[in-house]
Design a protein around this motif. Structure first.
Motif, PDB file in Angstrom:
ATOM      1  N   LEU A 147       0.830  -1.215   0.000  1.00 25.26           N
ATOM      2  CA  LEU A 147       0.000   0.000   0.000  1.00 25.26           C
ATOM      3  C   LEU A 147       0.858   1.257   0.000  1.00 25.26           C
ATOM      4  N   LEU A 148       1.961   1.241   0.733  1.00 26.08           N
ATOM      5  CA  LEU A 148       2.869   2.385   0.744  1.00 26.08           C
ATOM      6  C   LEU A 148       3.475   2.612  -0.638  1.00 26.08           C
ATOM      7  N   LEU A 149       3.924   1.554  -1.284  1.00 29.10           N
ATOM      8  CA  LEU A 149       4.487   1.682  -2.631  1.00 29.10           C
ATOM      9  C   LEU A 149       3.430   2.175  -3.618  1.00 29.10           C
ATOM     10  N   LEU A 150       2.210   1.647  -3.515  1.00 24.12           N
ATOM     11  CA  LEU A 150       1.126   2.105  -4.392  1.00 24.12           C
ATOM     12  C   LEU A 150       0.819   3.585  -4.151  1.00 24.12           C
ATOM     13  N   ALA A 151       0.891   4.031  -2.918  1.00 21.88           N
ATOM     14  CA  ALA A 151       0.671   5.454  -2.621  1.00 21.88           C
ATOM     15  C   ALA A 151       1.724   6.305  -3.311  1.00 21.88           C
ATOM     16  N   LEU A 152       2.967   5.884  -3.245  1.00 20.88           N
ATOM     17  CA  LEU A 152       4.046   6.644  -3.893  1.00 20.88           C
ATOM     18  C   LEU A 152       3.898   6.637  -5.414  1.00 20.88           C
ATOM     19  N   VAL A 153       3.584   5.467  -5.954  1.00 21.40           N
ATOM     20  CA  VAL A 153       3.412   5.348  -7.403  1.00 21.40           C
ATOM     21  C   VAL A 153       2.274   6.246  -7.879  1.00 21.40           C
ATOM     22  N   TRP A 154       1.129   6.170  -7.196  1.00 21.53           N
ATOM     23  CA  TRP A 154      -0.035   6.951  -7.615  1.00 21.53           C
ATOM     24  C   TRP A 154       0.134   8.440  -7.358  1.00 21.53           C
ATOM     25  N   ALA A 155       0.912   8.814  -6.342  1.00 22.61           N
ATOM     26  CA  ALA A 155       1.186  10.234  -6.105  1.00 22.61           C
ATOM     27  C   ALA A 155       1.985  10.812  -7.277  1.00 22.61           C
ATOM     28  N   GLY A 156       2.783  10.002  -7.918  1.00 25.75           N
ATOM     29  CA  GLY A 156       3.515  10.456  -9.097  1.00 25.75           C
ATOM     30  C   GLY A 156       2.733  10.289 -10.392  1.00 25.75           C
ATOM     31  N   LEU A 157       1.954   9.219 -10.461  1.00 32.96           N
ATOM     32  CA  LEU A 157       1.241   8.915 -11.709  1.00 32.96           C
ATOM     33  C   LEU A 157       0.082   9.852 -12.007  1.00 32.96           C
ATOM     34  N   LEU A 158      -0.760  10.122 -11.023  1.00 27.52           N
ATOM     35  CA  LEU A 158      -1.953  10.901 -11.322  1.00 27.52           C
ATOM     36  C   LEU A 158      -1.608  12.280 -11.879  1.00 27.52           C
ATOM     37  N   PRO A 159      -0.679  13.029 -11.279  1.00 26.55           N
ATOM     38  CA  PRO A 159      -0.333  14.316 -11.913  1.00 26.55           C
ATOM     39  C   PRO A 159       0.226  14.154 -13.326  1.00 26.55           C
ATOM     40  N   LEU A 160       1.017  13.112 -13.533  1.00 28.42           N
ATOM     41  CA  LEU A 160       1.587  12.853 -14.855  1.00 28.42           C
ATOM     42  C   LEU A 160       0.486  12.540 -15.865  1.00 28.42           C
ATOM     43  N   PHE A 161      -0.436  11.675 -15.508  1.00 33.90           N
ATOM     44  CA  PHE A 161      -1.516  11.308 -16.422  1.00 33.90           C
ATOM     45  C   PHE A 161      -2.459  12.473 -16.692  1.00 33.90           C
ATOM     46  N   VAL A 162      -2.748  13.268 -15.672  1.00 32.10           N
ATOM     47  CA  VAL A 162      -3.599  14.453 -15.876  1.00 32.10           C
ATOM     48  C   VAL A 162      -2.910  15.405 -16.853  1.00 32.10           C
ATOM     49  N   ARG A 163      -1.617  15.596 -16.682  1.00 36.50           N
ATOM     50  CA  ARG A 163      -0.859  16.488 -17.566  1.00 36.50           C
ATOM     51  C   ARG A 163      -0.798  15.934 -18.995  1.00 36.50           C
ATOM     52  N   MET A 164      -0.606  14.635 -19.125  1.00 34.96           N
ATOM     53  CA  MET A 164      -0.572  14.028 -20.465  1.00 34.96           C
ATOM     54  C   MET A 164      -1.906  14.233 -21.183  1.00 34.96           C
ATOM     55  N   ALA A 165      -2.995  14.009 -20.488  1.00 41.83           N
ATOM     56  CA  ALA A 165      -4.317  14.196 -21.089  1.00 41.83           C
ATOM     57  C   ALA A 165      -4.516  15.659 -21.471  1.00 41.83           C
ATOM     58  N   GLU A 166      -4.123  16.564 -20.583  1.00 41.19           N
ATOM     59  CA  GLU A 166      -4.259  17.999 -20.854  1.00 41.19           C
ATOM     60  C   GLU A 166      -3.465  18.382 -22.105  1.00 41.19           C
ATOM     61  N   GLN A 167      -2.261  17.857 -22.239  1.00 43.56           N
ATOM     62  CA  GLN A 167      -1.440  18.172 -23.404  1.00 43.56           C
ATOM     63  C   GLN A 167      -2.030  17.597 -24.685  1.00 43.56           C
ATOM     64  N   LEU A 168      -2.544  16.394 -24.627  1.00 46.40           N
ATOM     65  CA  LEU A 168      -3.157  15.814 -25.824  1.00 46.40           C
ATOM     66  C   LEU A 168      -4.391  16.605 -26.253  1.00 46.40           C
ATOM     67  N   TYR A 169      -5.208  17.010 -25.304  1.00 41.71           N
ATOM     68  CA  TYR A 169      -6.379  17.825 -25.642  1.00 41.71           C
ATOM     69  C   TYR A 169      -5.954  19.201 -26.147  1.00 41.71           C
ATOM     70  N   GLY A 170      -4.930  19.773 -25.542  1.00 43.15           N
ATOM     71  CA  GLY A 170      -4.433  21.071 -25.988  1.00 43.15           C
ATOM     72  C   GLY A 170      -3.851  21.024 -27.390  1.00 43.15           C
ATOM     73  N   ALA A 171      -3.089  19.969 -27.679  1.00 45.40           N
ATOM     74  CA  ALA A 171      -2.509  19.805 -29.015  1.00 45.40           C
ATOM     75  C   ALA A 171      -3.608  19.619 -30.034  1.00 45.40           C
ATOM     76  N   ALA A 172      -4.663  18.899 -29.676  1.00 43.18           N
ATOM     77  CA  ALA A 172      -5.776  18.681 -30.611  1.00 43.18           C
ATOM     78  C   ALA A 172      -6.512  19.986 -30.886  1.00 43.18           C
ATOM     79  N   ALA A 173      -6.641  20.819 -29.861  1.00 42.65           N
ATOM     80  CA  ALA A 173      -7.324  22.101 -30.047  1.00 42.65           C
ATOM     81  C   ALA A 173      -6.538  22.982 -31.018  1.00 42.65           C
ATOM     82  N   GLY A 174      -5.201  22.906 -30.914  1.00 41.54           N
ATOM     83  CA  GLY A 174      -4.359  23.690 -31.809  1.00 41.54           C
ATOM     84  C   GLY A 174      -4.350  23.170 -33.230  1.00 41.54           C
ATOM     85  N   SER A 175      -4.590  21.870 -33.401  1.00 46.17           N
ATOM     86  CA  SER A 175      -4.555  21.286 -34.749  1.00 46.17           C
ATOM     87  C   SER A 175      -5.949  21.051 -35.325  1.00 46.17           C
TER      88      SER A 175
END
Length: 178
Positions: A147-175
């Motif tokens: 559970l501790l390892l999963l907490a660390l993994v998810w604390a890093g993953l969720l911001p990364l995944f949110v940012r990736m989605a935001e960038q993909l949507y932003g790139a699509a808006a520009g194109s």
């Protein structure tokens, strides 16, 4: 607002279907049901093509991550039709469904790295712990260290995944993809 709420409800419904079907020994049920829920989220999303890209990219990353955690012994599952070091199909489907939430019901986390890290660090291990309590998986070799390892993994993953989605949507808006 309706899309956001609908997206959250569809994800929660899918989570329950995946976890309960796996816990009850009927894991084959989850992938087709979740595929239908993913289709609903994409169909009713504001940018279906972009959401499809997000689902494929982030869902696949999650599949690889949980397969790595499975290979390491941190996540253990009952019998499933593939190699024991791969995460099972129901969990793969759940990753793809989760990806539909990143620019919908979890969109409020965009630009809020610390909030996303905190939510990920808390909600990630709670989700896996609940899955274990409902019989879908086993955390190991030590439940608390898993559970501790999963907490660390998810604390890093969720911001990364949110940012990736935001960038993909932003790139699509520009194109003008959608």
């Amino acid at each position: 607002m309706i899309r956001t709420l609908g997206n959250a409800v569809v994800f929660q419904l899918g989570w329950w279907v995946a976890i309960l079907s796996a816990g009850w020994g009927e894991a084959w049920l989850a992938p087709p049901v979740l595929a239908g829920l993913i289709t609903v989220n994409i169909w009713y999303g504001s940018q279906p093509r972009v959401m499809t890209l997000v689902v494929l990219a982030i869902g696949s990353a999650g599949l690889l991550l949980d397969s790595g955690l499975t290979a390491s012994g941190l996540l253990r599952f009952g019998a499933h039709p593939f190699a024991p070091w791969l995460c099972p199909p129901w969990l793969c489907a759940l990753w793809y469904l989760f990806a539909t939430t990143l620019h919908q019901s979890l969109r409020w986390l965009e630009g809020r790295v610390w909030s996303a890290a905190m939510i990920g660090g808390i909600a990630g291990p709670i989700s896996y712990g609940a899955g274990e309590a409902l019989g879908a998986l086993t955390l190991g070799p030590s439940r608390s260290s898993a559970l501790l390892l999963l907490a660390l993994v998810w604390a890093g993953l969720l911001p990364l995944f949110v940012r990736m989605a935001e960038q993909l949507y932003g790139a699509a808006a520009g194109s003008h993809l959608d």
